[in-house]
Design a protein around this motif. Structure first.
Motif, PDB file in Angstrom:
ATOM      1  N   GLY A 114      -3.028   4.665  -0.289  1.00  0.00           N
ATOM      2  CA  GLY A 114      -3.918   5.453   0.924  1.00  0.00           C
ATOM      3  C   GLY A 114      -3.734   5.970   0.874  1.00  0.00           C
ATOM      4  O   GLY A 114      -2.814   6.763  -0.145  1.00  0.00           O
ATOM      5  N   LEU A 115      -4.920   6.854   1.687  1.00  0.00           N
ATOM      6  CA  LEU A 115      -4.162   9.007   1.939  1.00  0.00           C
ATOM      7  C   LEU A 115      -3.664   8.881   3.229  1.00  0.00           C
ATOM      8  O   LEU A 115      -4.475   7.614   4.115  1.00  0.00           O
ATOM      9  CB  LEU A 115      -5.437   9.006   2.029  1.00  0.00           C
ATOM     10  N   ILE A 170       0.808  -1.181   0.070  1.00  0.00           N
ATOM     11  CA  ILE A 170      -0.066   0.556  -0.085  1.00  0.00           C
ATOM     12  C   ILE A 170       0.990   1.784   0.328  1.00  0.00           C
ATOM     13  O   ILE A 170       1.805   1.127   0.461  1.00  0.00           O
ATOM     14  CB  ILE A 170      -1.191   0.244   1.321  1.00  0.00           C
ATOM     15  N   ILE A 171       0.707   1.995  -1.354  1.00  0.00           N
ATOM     16  CA  ILE A 171       0.830   3.418  -0.666  1.00  0.00           C
ATOM     17  C   ILE A 171       0.359   4.496   0.077  1.00  0.00           C
ATOM     18  O   ILE A 171      -0.791   4.698  -0.327  1.00  0.00           O
ATOM     19  CB  ILE A 171       1.486   4.411  -2.008  1.00  0.00           C
ATOM     20  N   TYR A 172       0.682   5.547   0.504  1.00  0.00           N
ATOM     21  CA  TYR A 172      -0.034   6.977   0.365  1.00  0.00           C
ATOM     22  C   TYR A 172       0.121   7.808   0.222  1.00  0.00           C
ATOM     23  O   TYR A 172       1.048   8.009   0.162  1.00  0.00           O
ATOM     24  CB  TYR A 172       0.767   6.390   2.530  1.00  0.00           C
ATOM     25  N   LEU A 173      -0.999   8.346  -0.426  1.00  0.00           N
ATOM     26  CA  LEU A 173      -0.802   9.290  -1.097  1.00  0.00           C
ATOM     27  C   LEU A 173      -0.961  10.751   0.385  1.00  0.00           C
ATOM     28  O   LEU A 173      -2.313  10.094   0.699  1.00  0.00           O
ATOM     29  CB  LEU A 173      -1.886   9.802  -2.495  1.00  0.00           C
ATOM     30  N   HIS A 174      -0.454  11.800   0.304  1.00  0.00           N
ATOM     31  CA  HIS A 174      -0.507  13.203   0.780  1.00  0.00           C
ATOM     32  C   HIS A 174      -1.582  13.687   0.673  1.00  0.00           C
ATOM     33  O   HIS A 174      -1.708  13.699  -0.733  1.00  0.00           O
ATOM     34  CB  HIS A 174       0.890  13.949   0.242  1.00  0.00           C
ATOM     35  N   ILE A 226      -5.484   8.376   8.407  1.00  0.00           N
ATOM     36  CA  ILE A 226      -5.248   8.099   7.170  1.00  0.00           C
ATOM     37  C   ILE A 226      -6.582   7.074   7.109  1.00  0.00           C
ATOM     38  O   ILE A 226      -7.331   6.922   7.553  1.00  0.00           O
ATOM     39  CB  ILE A 226      -4.036   6.739   7.496  1.00  0.00           C
ATOM     40  N   ALA A 227      -6.411   6.981   5.390  1.00  0.00           N
ATOM     41  CA  ALA A 227      -8.311   6.123   4.880  1.00  0.00           C
ATOM     42  C   ALA A 227      -7.417   5.238   4.329  1.00  0.00           C
ATOM     43  O   ALA A 227      -5.971   5.688   2.807  1.00  0.00           O
ATOM     44  CB  ALA A 227      -8.926   7.107   5.125  1.00  0.00           C
ATOM     45  N   LEU A 228      -8.262   4.021   3.644  1.00  0.00           N
ATOM     46  CA  LEU A 228      -7.805   3.217   2.271  1.00  0.00           C
ATOM     47  C   LEU A 228      -8.545   3.722   1.737  1.00  0.00           C
ATOM     48  O   LEU A 228      -9.918   3.603   1.798  1.00  0.00           O
ATOM     49  CB  LEU A 228      -7.428   2.004   2.724  1.00  0.00           C
TER      50      LEU A 228
END
Length: 122
Positions: free
Chosen positions: A116-117, A68-72, A104-106
């Motif tokens: 992810g965010l 999972i990558i998390y975007l800002h 965070i959220a997915l």
């Protein structure tokens, strides 16, 4: 080495559809490139920051499992509303993390990827 991650790629089966999803959701413009037959839509970034792209390539397949990558995002709630409006779906969160890490959220994107965010603390 400043960051362990130097590039990320989000698989897409339909690059135009993926671009039409991510551009309004993340409120940015992606740059289309074709590198040796690999179609890419590059997220804006400035060196030395980590860069990444949406990628259509025969050896890549979207997935709801795996990394999972998390975007800002500066406004998680507004971004999730845009995810919904663009045809995606929030599948986890929002969750406020301890120790002033942020929230965070997915979500599931138009291609079937779980992304992810992350919103830093306000």
């Amino acid at each position: 080495m400043n960051n362990i991650i130097n590039w990320f790629e989000i698989p897409a089966t339909d690059l135009k559809r993926a671009m039409a999803f991510y551009e309004p959701v993340m409120q940015l413009s992606l740059r289309y490139e074709n590198m040796s037959g690999v179609e890419m839509a590059i997220f804006p970034y400035e060196d030395p920051a980590t860069g990444g792209a949406l990628v259509k390539f025969e050896h890549f397949a979207p997935s709801a499992q795996g990394c999972i990558i998390y975007l800002h995002t500066r406004d998680l709630k507004a971004t999730l509303e845009r995810v919904d409006a663009a045809g995606g779906e929030c599948v986890f969160g929002p969750l406020e993390l301890p120790n002033d890490i942020g929230t965070i959220a997915l979500f599931m994107d138009s291609e079937g990827n779980r992304i992810g965010l992350h919103q830093p603390p306000l």
